[in-house]
Structures are given as structure tokens and as C-alpha cells.
Design a protein around this motif. Structure first.
Motif, mmCIF file in Angstrom:
data_model
loop_
_atom_site.group_PDB
_atom_site.id
_atom_site.type_symbol
_atom_site.label_atom_id
_atom_site.label_comp_id
_atom_site.label_asym_id
_atom_site.label_seq_id
_atom_site.Cartn_x
_atom_site.Cartn_y
_atom_site.Cartn_z
ATOM 1 N N TYR A 71 -6.634 -0.688 8.877
ATOM 2 C CA TYR A 71 -5.603 -0.999 7.896
ATOM 3 C C TYR A 71 -4.775 -2.220 8.298
ATOM 4 O O TYR A 71 -3.775 -2.526 7.649
ATOM 5 C CB TYR A 71 -4.666 0.196 7.707
ATOM 6 C CG TYR A 71 -5.315 1.363 7.001
ATOM 7 C CD1 TYR A 71 -5.506 1.343 5.630
ATOM 8 C CD2 TYR A 71 -5.744 2.478 7.708
ATOM 9 C CE1 TYR A 71 -6.096 2.406 4.966
ATOM 10 C CE2 TYR A 71 -6.342 3.550 7.057
ATOM 11 C CZ TYR A 71 -6.510 3.508 5.691
ATOM 12 O OH TYR A 71 -7.097 4.563 5.042
ATOM 13 N N SER A 74 -2.281 -4.636 6.110
ATOM 14 C CA SER A 74 -1.738 -3.979 4.913
ATOM 15 C C SER A 74 -0.220 -4.043 4.925
ATOM 16 O O SER A 74 0.411 -3.896 5.975
ATOM 17 C CB SER A 74 -2.174 -2.508 4.852
ATOM 18 O OG SER A 74 -3.564 -2.402 4.747
ATOM 19 N N ASP A 103 0.398 4.158 -1.123
ATOM 20 C CA ASP A 103 -0.275 5.441 -0.942
ATOM 21 C C ASP A 103 -0.583 5.742 0.525
ATOM 22 O O ASP A 103 -0.965 6.857 0.860
ATOM 23 C CB ASP A 103 -1.560 5.486 -1.767
ATOM 24 C CG ASP A 103 -2.512 4.349 -1.439
ATOM 25 O OD1 ASP A 103 -2.031 3.289 -0.974
ATOM 26 O OD2 ASP A 103 -3.725 4.499 -1.660
ATOM 27 N N LEU A 104 -0.408 4.776 1.416
ATOM 28 C CA LEU A 104 -0.675 5.003 2.836
ATOM 29 C C LEU A 104 0.483 5.740 3.497
ATOM 30 O O LEU A 104 1.648 5.428 3.238
ATOM 31 C CB LEU A 104 -0.871 3.672 3.565
ATOM 32 C CG LEU A 104 -2.177 2.940 3.359
ATOM 33 C CD1 LEU A 104 -2.181 1.648 4.187
ATOM 34 C CD2 LEU A 104 -3.356 3.802 3.718
ATOM 35 N N VAL A 132 3.334 -2.390 3.994
ATOM 36 C CA VAL A 132 3.838 -1.029 3.787
ATOM 37 C C VAL A 132 5.356 -1.035 3.663
ATOM 38 O O VAL A 132 6.032 -1.949 4.122
ATOM 39 C CB VAL A 132 3.422 -0.074 4.936
ATOM 40 C CG1 VAL A 132 1.912 0.130 4.965
ATOM 41 C CG2 VAL A 132 3.933 -0.555 6.274
ATOM 42 N N ALA A 161 0.858 -1.189 0.000
ATOM 43 C CA ALA A 161 0.000 0.000 0.000
ATOM 44 C C ALA A 161 0.896 1.242 0.000
ATOM 45 O O ALA A 161 1.124 1.861 1.036
ATOM 46 C CB ALA A 161 -0.924 -0.014 1.206
#
Length: 165
Positions: free
Chosen positions: A44, A47, A31-32, A49, A29
Motif C-alpha cells: 500500500y 496510498s 476504505d483502508l 490516508v 484511500a
């Protein structure tokens, strides 16, 4: 034989240009950002990262080391860009022991892992909600040399000869 020597020198030169990890972003992810996760009511957890930033604190606990990190956007090589606007804070739980002297405040780190639950804490006297990353991999960036010459951190030189100053 000469060809092999030239090839070896070229490969060594290219290896010297490597600046750090290049983590795969498939399924991540990208865009997080920590401030968004911290402020959101959306869950979340789970997810994947890739986050980075400047270490604020390091705590060694019984089964893992916890890093508090002030997040920054990542450059193309996934190094935290500390000259840009911070993106909040997050906690990293890395299995085992990380040396506090190496993972000291002010050092840059890039982390890949899975988001876990949010953790309530404090920044100074203010309450703060930290996103928690269960680290799969951490990369501690080399210390930057403080150069007083032209203001650039990049110095590159190839040559043969003698320099007199």
C-alpha cells in the motif's frame, strides 16, 4: 453600521462552532484501515490516508517526531471515535519537533499523509507490524472536559440574564 455589527457577531458565532479540520478526501484511500494494511501482503506504499486515533507514545528523534497511535474509526468531522472498536495501530512520522507534553498518551489525533513501508515493532512482548504514515498534516484534538451532569459532553447555551443557584 448596525448591520455590520450583526454580521460580525453571526460570523464569530459560526466560527465558534467549528470543531476541527475537514480534510479533503479526494484521492484518499478512505476504505483502508491500519489492521488491514498491517496484516496484508499487498503493498500500500504511496496510498494517501486520513487516519486518527489515540496517541499511545511520542518519540522525538533527530529529524522527525514519531507517534504510535491506536486507530479508531473517524466521525463525520474526522475526529477519532474512541467509543468504537479500535482498528489496529499505526506509526506517524511528522517532520520536525512535536512537543511530547502536548502530544501525550491519551490525546486524540487525526493525521493525513502517505503510507510508507511497514515497520516491525512490539506491543508489549508481542511482535507487531505497524503501517507507517508520513504525515502531511496532523490535528491534535482539544482535551475533553469531564462532565458529571447528564452524561453528555455537549453543552450549548445562549442567553442574556442572570442565573441564581
Amino acid at each position: 453600521m448596525r448591520y455590520l455589527l450583526v454580521l460580525t457577531l453571526i460570523l464569530l458565532l459560526l466560527a465558534g462552532c467549528a470543531t476541527g479540520p475537514r480534510y479533503e478526501t479526494t484521492g484518499v484511500a478512505t476504505d483502508l484501515v491500519p489492521s488491514e494494511v498491517s496484516a496484508s501482503t499487498q503493498d500500500y506504499q504511496g496510498s494517501q490516508v486520513i487516519w486518527g486515533g489515540m496517541i499511545v507514545a511520542t518519540r522525538n528523534l533527530a529529524d522527525y517526531t514519531e507517534l504510535e497511535v491506536l486507530a479508531y474509526p473517524l466521525e463525520n468531522n474526522q475526529r477519532p471515535a474512541a467509543s468504537r472498536t479500535p482498528q489496529g495501530r499505526f506509526l506517524v512520522r511528522a517532520p520536525g519537533y512535536l512537543e511530547e507534553v502536548s502530544y501525550a498518551p491519551g490525546r486524540r489525533v487525526t493525521v493525513t499523509g502517505t503510507l510508507g513501508e511497514k515497520v516491525q515493532g512490539q506491543v508489549g512482548e508481542a511482535p507487531y507490524t505497524y503501517p507507517l504514515v508520513h504525515a502531511r498534516d496532523t490535528h491534535l484534538w482539544p482535551l475533553e472536559s469531564r462532565s458529571t451532569d447528564s452524561g453528555s459532553n455537549t453543552r450549548f447555551s445562549i442567553g442574556v440574564g442572570v442565573i441564581f443557584r
